[in-house]
Design a protein around this motif. Structure first.
Motif, PDB file in Angstrom:
ATOM      1  N   GLN A 139       0.845  -1.195   0.000  1.00 55.39           N
ATOM      2  CA  GLN A 139       0.000   0.000   0.000  1.00 55.39           C
ATOM      3  C   GLN A 139       0.879   1.243   0.000  1.00 55.39           C
ATOM      4  O   GLN A 139       1.932   1.265   0.651  1.00 55.39           O
ATOM      5  N   CYS A 140       0.442   2.279  -0.712  1.00 56.80           N
ATOM      6  CA  CYS A 140       1.175   3.541  -0.678  1.00 56.80           C
ATOM      7  C   CYS A 140       0.952   4.210   0.681  1.00 56.80           C
ATOM      8  O   CYS A 140       0.084   3.795   1.457  1.00 56.80           O
ATOM      9  N   CYS A 157      -2.708   5.417   1.175  1.00 56.53           N
ATOM     10  CA  CYS A 157      -3.706   4.512   0.599  1.00 56.53           C
ATOM     11  C   CYS A 157      -5.096   4.818   1.153  1.00 56.53           C
ATOM     12  O   CYS A 157      -5.264   5.080   2.356  1.00 56.53           O
ATOM     13  N   CYS A 159      -4.270   2.983  -8.048  1.00 51.96           N
ATOM     14  CA  CYS A 159      -3.710   3.777  -6.955  1.00 51.96           C
ATOM     15  C   CYS A 159      -3.664   5.247  -7.345  1.00 51.96           C
ATOM     16  O   CYS A 159      -3.146   5.608  -8.407  1.00 51.96           O
ATOM     17  N   HIS A 160      -4.177   6.101  -6.472  1.00 47.82           N
ATOM     18  CA  HIS A 160      -4.205   7.537  -6.739  1.00 47.82           C
ATOM     19  C   HIS A 160      -2.802   8.109  -6.923  1.00 47.82           C
ATOM     20  O   HIS A 160      -2.604   9.040  -7.681  1.00 47.82           O
ATOM     21  N   CYS A 171      -4.239  -0.549  -7.145  1.00 47.74           N
ATOM     22  CA  CYS A 171      -4.152  -0.267  -5.714  1.00 47.74           C
ATOM     23  C   CYS A 171      -3.984  -1.576  -4.939  1.00 47.74           C
ATOM     24  O   CYS A 171      -4.808  -2.493  -5.052  1.00 47.74           O
ATOM     25  N   ARG A 172      -2.934  -1.650  -4.148  1.00 49.51           N
ATOM     26  CA  ARG A 172      -2.674  -2.851  -3.354  1.00 49.51           C
ATOM     27  C   ARG A 172      -3.737  -3.040  -2.284  1.00 49.51           C
ATOM     28  O   ARG A 172      -4.153  -4.171  -1.983  1.00 49.51           O
ATOM     29  N   PRO A 193       5.453   1.527  -4.619  1.00 49.50           N
ATOM     30  CA  PRO A 193       4.706   2.786  -4.673  1.00 49.50           C
ATOM     31  C   PRO A 193       5.671   3.952  -4.932  1.00 49.50           C
ATOM     32  O   PRO A 193       6.828   3.904  -4.505  1.00 49.50           O
TER      33      PRO A 193
END
Length: 113
Positions: free
Chosen positions: A33-34, A37, A68-69, A85-86, A111
């Motif tokens: 995840q970023c 997230c 993912c944004h 997106c993770r 990310p």
């Protein structure tokens, strides 16, 4: 606090938001995840009430996924490429994710920082 534009769900056929890696023939999936997230505790993206639910509902109804944004064109750093997106992929098994996994596989990318 400055309001950050809310992320959007990938649209079918939108070449600008393709998560496909043309060289490897696989789809990019974040390796983790970023930092911001939309699935992280604490609403780090400052989404309006119900917005996350709406994003998930739309992606699941379309049997798709969320990009993912941090990798979207208006957010990303120049070297970043759109990626799944993770947070979404770890929680939901949509038809698109299952097909990608079975037919082509994923290439995991870190990310953007």
């Amino acid at each position: 606090m400055e309001r950050v534009p809310e992320p959007d769900v990938e649209r079918d056929g939108d070449a600008d938001i393709s998560v496909g890696d043309p060289v490897l023939g696989k789809s990019r999936l974040l390796s983790q995840q970023c930092d911001t997230c939309i699935f992280a505790p604490g609403n780090r993206m400052h989404l309006s009430p119900g917005r996350l639910r709406d994003l998930v509902t739309e992606a699941r109804q379309r049997e798709s996924f969320i990009v993912c944004h941090d990798t979207l064109p208006h957010y990303r750093q120049p070297e970043a490429k759109p990626a799944i997106c993770r947070g979404f992929a770890d929680r939901y098994r949509t038809q698109a994710l299952q097909l990608i996994e079975r037919l082509f596989g994923f290439v995991e990318v870190d990310p953007p920082h």
